[in-house]
Write an enzyme that holds these catalytic residues in place. Structure first.
Site, mmCIF file in Angstrom:
data_model
loop_
_atom_site.group_PDB
_atom_site.id
_atom_site.type_symbol
_atom_site.label_atom_id
_atom_site.label_comp_id
_atom_site.label_asym_id
_atom_site.label_seq_id
_atom_site.Cartn_x
_atom_site.Cartn_y
_atom_site.Cartn_z
ATOM 1 N N GLU A 72 -1.251 -11.795 -12.110
ATOM 2 C CA GLU A 72 -1.861 -12.672 -11.111
ATOM 3 C C GLU A 72 -2.164 -14.046 -11.690
ATOM 4 O OE1 GLU A 72 -5.069 -10.403 -9.466
ATOM 5 O OE2 GLU A 72 -3.719 -9.019 -8.452
ATOM 6 N N ASN A 124 -9.105 -13.309 -15.200
ATOM 7 C CA ASN A 124 -8.727 -12.282 -14.233
ATOM 8 C C ASN A 124 -9.647 -11.086 -14.410
ATOM 9 O OD1 ASN A 124 -6.894 -9.955 -13.062
ATOM 10 N ND2 ASN A 124 -5.956 -11.870 -12.392
ATOM 11 N N HIS A 157 -6.817 2.555 3.088
ATOM 12 C CA HIS A 157 -7.045 1.786 1.870
ATOM 13 C C HIS A 157 -7.653 2.685 0.807
ATOM 14 C CE1 HIS A 157 -9.301 -1.309 -0.665
ATOM 15 N NE2 HIS A 157 -8.021 -1.546 -0.854
ATOM 16 N N HIS A 158 -6.989 2.746 -0.341
ATOM 17 C CA HIS A 158 -7.475 3.506 -1.498
ATOM 18 C C HIS A 158 -7.648 2.557 -2.675
ATOM 19 C CE1 HIS A 158 -5.581 7.595 -0.077
ATOM 20 N NE2 HIS A 158 -6.702 7.297 0.571
ATOM 21 N N GLU A 159 -8.832 2.071 -2.898
ATOM 22 C CA GLU A 159 -9.110 1.323 -4.132
ATOM 23 C C GLU A 159 -9.522 2.331 -5.194
ATOM 24 O OE1 GLU A 159 -9.135 -0.770 -7.037
ATOM 25 O OE2 GLU A 159 -8.752 -1.961 -5.228
ATOM 26 N N HIS A 181 -1.281 -2.334 -4.907
ATOM 27 C CA HIS A 181 -1.734 -3.622 -5.438
ATOM 28 C C HIS A 181 -2.241 -3.444 -6.871
ATOM 29 C CE1 HIS A 181 -2.153 -6.370 -1.751
ATOM 30 N NE2 HIS A 181 -1.327 -5.377 -1.445
ATOM 31 N N GLU A 186 -4.726 -13.997 -1.606
ATOM 32 C CA GLU A 186 -6.164 -13.887 -1.863
ATOM 33 C C GLU A 186 -6.661 -14.982 -2.800
ATOM 34 O OE1 GLU A 186 -6.751 -10.034 -3.520
ATOM 35 O OE2 GLU A 186 -5.582 -10.424 -5.318
#
Length: 723
Positions: A191, A213, A433-435, A503, A528
Site C-alpha cells: 500500500e 503503514n 465482511h470478515h476482518e 484485502h 481508501e
C-alpha cells in the site's frame, strides 16, 4: 596468424553454441539463450527484436544445511566443506537433458477483460545435475509473444527430499539505467504510492517512498516489489513479476545498483527461512514481459496463461458483482465500525453488548443498511457490502489479539435474519465482511462455521481483510505459511460456493484462473488512501501496468465528493482525482467486482454522472487498449459481454492532454450513440474536480472523437448500439 586466431575464435564460439540452448517466441520477436557458465552456473539472457531485455543472468538456490543428509558420504571432507557443498545449488551443474515443445490453445475465462484467451508458447525444459551432490533440477522456460516465464522444478530424487531455502538467486540483469515505477520492497504491504525514477536513484529516494503503514517491514534500501514496470532509453517497456504463487513465499527484487542487476528476494517466515519444500515441487514462474508498445504490456495475459486451468468444475455460481456499501463513511471518519465507546477491551462471549450504550456512529445498523439495499435495488446494483456488523471492533487493531472475531455474532443493532429477508425481497445480495486483524490461526479455526453462516443467511461473497501484523507473531503477510493460508481460505470458500475478495493479502499472480472464485483483491494502495491524506493523481495510470497484471483489484472507485472534510470536519484529506476520472476507473481498473464507493447522498447530487456507473458492465467480451504510457495516461475500450455496447475510459496524469480516439473497433455497418462524460474546461483534480460536461452524439466505426483530459482527469464514454 590472423587466420589462426579467427579459426580458434570460431571454434570457441561453436563450443559455446553446442553447450547453449536457444528458445524463440512463436512470432520470433523474443530470443532467449540458456547456457552454463565456466563454473557450471545456469545462465540466461533475453532479447526482443534484437534489443537486450535481460543481459546474461544467473539462476539457482542457496539451501540451509541443518537437514538430515545421510545419503552423502564425503569422509574426506571437513564438516564446513560438506555444509558449503550442500548449501550450494548455484554452480557445478552439467546439462543432462533438454526437451522442447510447442503449445497452442484458446480458453474461456469465467470472467475477464475478454471472453477468450490464447495460450501459445514455445517451451524449453533443461535438466541439469550437480555431480558433486548427485542432485538435479529442471529449469523450464516458456516463451510467449509477450515475454518469458521460467520456473524451477525439483523432481523426486534420492538426495533432495525435504529441504529449506535460504534464498532463491534468480537474476534479472538490466541493459541500462531504466526509468522504473516502483514501490518499496516490503514483507507486509503493497500500500504505497509509486515513485518514478531511474534505477540508480532508488537508494536515494527509498526513505521518502517508505511511508507509514499498519504493518510493514522493509529489507533493503534498493528493494522493490513486483510487478515492476520499467522503460528503457531505447523505447522498451519491461515488466518483472511472478505467476502461480502457490505454497511458496512472495518474491521481491533487490537491486545491485552498481551493476543494475535485480535478484529475487523471498519473504521469510518468523525463523528467517524462505521456504520449506518437499520434492517433487515446482516453484512459481518468474515472468518478464517486454514490448516496444506499452499497450502490449497492459494487455498481456501471460500471467494467467502460466497458471493451471480452473479446478472448479461447475462455475455457474461465480458471477461478476457491482455493489455499493456501508464503508466510505467509516473510512472518512464520519461513521464507525465499533458499536459502543463503553468498552476499551473486548472478550468475545463475555463482554455484554446488550448492556452497552451505542455510540450513535455505528454505521452497520439495520435501518441504515436497508437504505443501501433500497438504493441498490432502485439503481440496478447487485449487492451491498456491510462492514462492522459483528462484535469485536472496539479493540480489534494493534493488540496482537488471537481471538479477535468469531465472524458469526452480530451487534445488537444488526438483525441478520431481517436484513437477509429484506435484501432477498429486493433482489439484492449482501456481501459479507470478515476482518481477521491478521489473526490467521483464529480465522482458520472459524472458517467452516463462518462460511456455513454465510450460506445459511444468503451471502455468496466475502470481503476478507488482514490489517495489522500477522498473528502468530513474527510471521509476515507474504511468507510461505501465510500465502498458504490465503489459498486455504480460497479453496475452502469454493467448497461452500463463496466468492472471495481478499484485502491486505498477497498480491495476485494469476491464481484466479485456477480458482475463479477469487473475484477480487486489494493488495495495493486503493481508494481508501484518498481519505488518509490522498494518493498521487497519476497513481491510477500506473496500477494497470503493475498490480493489475496478476489479477483484478477491488480499487473501490466512484467518489464524487473530493473534499473529505465535508464528510468529516476533522479530516483534511482530498481525493486527487476529477469526478470524470472516477468514472473512467470502471474501465481502466478492470475488475469483475466493482464498487460505487461514495455515500448515497453524493450520488443523488450528481444523477447525470451517476448514470454512467449504473450503465457500465463488469464483465467483458473484448477489450482494446487504445493508448498507454505508464505514469501518464491509459485509454481502453471494452465491449459488454452481453450486448454490442462499448464503453471507453481514459485516466490522465498531472499534465492536461488532448487526444483523438478512433472508433474503428465498432462493428461495421452498425450505428451507435455515444454519451461522452468529459472534464470541464476549468477542471483540475485539486482546484475544480467536479467540473464536467456530458455530450451525446451519433457515431459509426469511421468516427473520430477529439477529447481533452484535465490534470488528474480523464473521460468516460458509453457507446450504445442504435437499432
Amino acid at each position: 596468424m590472423k587466420n589462426f586466431k579467427f579459426i580458434l575464435g570460431l571454434g570457441i564460439a561453436m563450443m559455446n553454441i553446442a553447450y547453449g540452448q536457444e528458445l524463440k517466441s512463436p512470432n520470433g520477436d523474443f530470443v532467449m539463450d540458456f547456457s552454463l557458465s565456466k563454473d557450471g552456473q545456469p545462465t540466461y539472457q533475453l532479447n526482443y527484436k534484437g534489443k537486450e531485455v535481460i543481459k546474461p543472468s544467473h539462476l539457482g538456490f542457496e539451501f540451509k544445511t541443518n537437514l538430515n543428509q545421510k545419503s552423502f558420504e564425503w569422509n574426506d571432507k571437513s564438516e564446513a566443506d560438506k555444509a558449503k557443498d550442500l548449501a550450494n545449488f548455484l554452480s557445478g551443474f552439467k546439462i543432462i537433458d533438454t526437451k522442447t515443445s510447442t503449445f497452442d490453445e484458446t480458453w474461456a475465462p469465467v470472467w475477464g477483460e475478454v471472453s477468450k484467451i490464447r495460450n501459445n508458447f514455445n517451451e524449453l525444459a533443461v535438466t541439469i545435475s550437480q555431480p558433486k551432490t548427485d542432485r538435479k533440477m529442471i529449469i523450464r522456460f516458456r516463451m510467449f509473444n509477450d515475454g518469458l516465464g521460467f520456473r524451477y522444478e525439483f523432481p523426486e530424487q534420492k538426495n533432495l527430499k525435504y529441504f529449506v531455502i535460504k534464498e532463491e538467486h534468480s537474476q534479472f540483469a538490466m541493459a541500462g539505467d531504466h526509468t522504473a515505477f516502483w514501490i518499496p520492497g516490503d514483507y507486509d504491504t503493497q500500500e504505497y504510492d509509486y515513485t518514478e525514477s531511474k534505477l540508480s536513484e532508488i537508494r536515494g529516494l527509498f526513505d521518502k517512498a517508505y511511508i507509514g503503514n499498519a504493518s510493514q517491514k522493509a529489507f533493503s534500501k534498493t528493494g522493490v516489489q513486483t510487478a515492476l514496470m520499467m522503460k528503457s532509453s531505447n523505447g522498451l517497456y519491461i515488466n518483472l513479476h511472478e505467476a502461480a504463487l502457490i505454497n511458496y513465499p512472495a518474491m521481491s527484487l533487490n537491486l545491485d545498483d552498481k551493476n543494475l542487476v535485480f535478484e529475487s528476494w523471498l519473504t521469510p517466515d518468523a525463523l528467517g527461512d524462505k521456504g520449506y519444500l518437499q520434492a517433487p515441487f515446482n516453484t512459481p514462474w518468474r515472468t518478464i514481459i517486454a514490448s516496444d508498445d506499452a499497450r502490449d504490456v497492459v494487455a498481456s495475459k501471460m500471467t494467467y496463461n502460466l497458471n493451471e486451468p480452473s479446478k472448479i468444475k461447475d462455475t455457474s455460481w461465480i458471477k461478476p458483482v457491482k455493489y455499493i456499501g456501508v464503508w466510505w463513511e467509516m473510512i472518512t471518519g464520519r461513521g464507525s465500525w465499533a458499536y459502543t465507546d463503553d468498552f476499551s477491551t473486548v472478550e468475545l462471549g463475555v463482554s455484554d453488548y446488550a448492556k452497552a450504550k451505542p455510540n450513535g456512529k455505528h454505521a452497520a445498523n439495520t435501518k441504515h443498511v436497508k437504505e443501501y439495499i433500497d438504493f441498490a435495488a432502485e439503481n440496478g446494483f447487485d449487492a451491498v457490502l456491510v462492514e462492522g456488523w459483528n462484535e469485536g471492533w472496539e479493540d480489534w487493531f494493534g493488540n496482537h489479539k488471537d481471538y479477535v472475531f468469531d465472524f458469526v455474532t452480530p451487534y445488537p443493532d444488526f438483525d441478520v435474519k431481517e436484513l437477509h429477508a429484506y435484501a432477498k425481497s429486493k433482489g439484492v445480495k449482501i456481501v459479507m465482511h470478515h476482518e481477521t486483524s491478521g489473526a490467521i490461526r483464529n480465522y482458520e479455526r472459524h472458517l467452516d462455521k463462518a462460511y456455513q453462516f454465510m450460506q445459511d443467511n444468503g451471502y455468496n461473497a466475502v470481503k476478507s481483510g488482514y490489517v495489522g501484523d500477522i498473528v502468530p507473531r513474527g510471521d509476515y503477510h507474504y511468507s510461505q505459511n501465510v500465502v498458504n493460508h490465503y489459498q486455504y481460505a480460497l479453496e475452502k470458500a469454493a467448497e461452500y460456493k463463496i466468492m472471495v475478495n481478499a484485502h491486505e493479502a498477497v498480491r495476485p499472480t494469476g491464481v484466479a484462473r485456477t480458482w475463479p472464485n477469487l473475484i477480487g483483491n486489494e493488495s495495493a494502495r486503493g481508494t481508501e488512501y484518498q481519505a488518509f491524506g490522498g494518493s498521487k493523481p497519476n497513481h491510477v495510470t500506473i496500477l494497470p501496468f503493475t498490480r493489475l497484471l496478476g489479477g483484478p483489484m477491488d480499487y473501490t472507485p466512484g467518489i464524487f465528493e473530493m473534499d473529505i472534510k465535508k464528510m468529516n470536519p476533522n479530516n483534511e484529506s482530498h481525493v486527487n482525482s476529477t469526478l470524470v476520472n472516477q468514472l473512467a476507473l470502471y474501465l481502466t481498473m478492470y475488475s469483475p467486482l466493482q464498487m460505487a464507493a461514495d455515500i448515497i447522498e453524493n450520488y443523488k447530487r450528481f444523477p447525470d454522472a451517476f448514470q454512467f456507473i449504473k450503465d457500465v458492465p463488469v464483465d467483458w467480451q473484448d477489450s482494446k487498449y487504445l493508448e498507454a504510457e505508464p505514469g501518464k495516461y491509459l485509454t481502453v475500450a471494452r465491449k459488454d459481454k452481453n450486448s454490442n455496447n462499448w464503453f471507453v475510459g481514459n485516466v490522465n496524469g498531472v499534465t492536461p492532454r488532448t487526444t483523438k480516439i478512433k472508433l474503428d473497433f465498432l462493428e461495421k455497418g452498425k450505428k451507435y450513440e455515444a454519451t461522452i462524460y468529459a472534464d470541464g474546461k476549468d477542471a483540475h483534480y485539486k482546484t475544480n474536480p467536479q467540473s464536467y460536461k456530458i455530450e451525446t452524439k451519433k457515431v459509426t466505426p469511421k468516427s473520430t472523437l477529439d477529447l481533452t483530459s484535465a490534470a488528474g482527469g480523464g473521460f468516460a464514454i458509453s457507446i450504445k448500439e442504435v437499432k
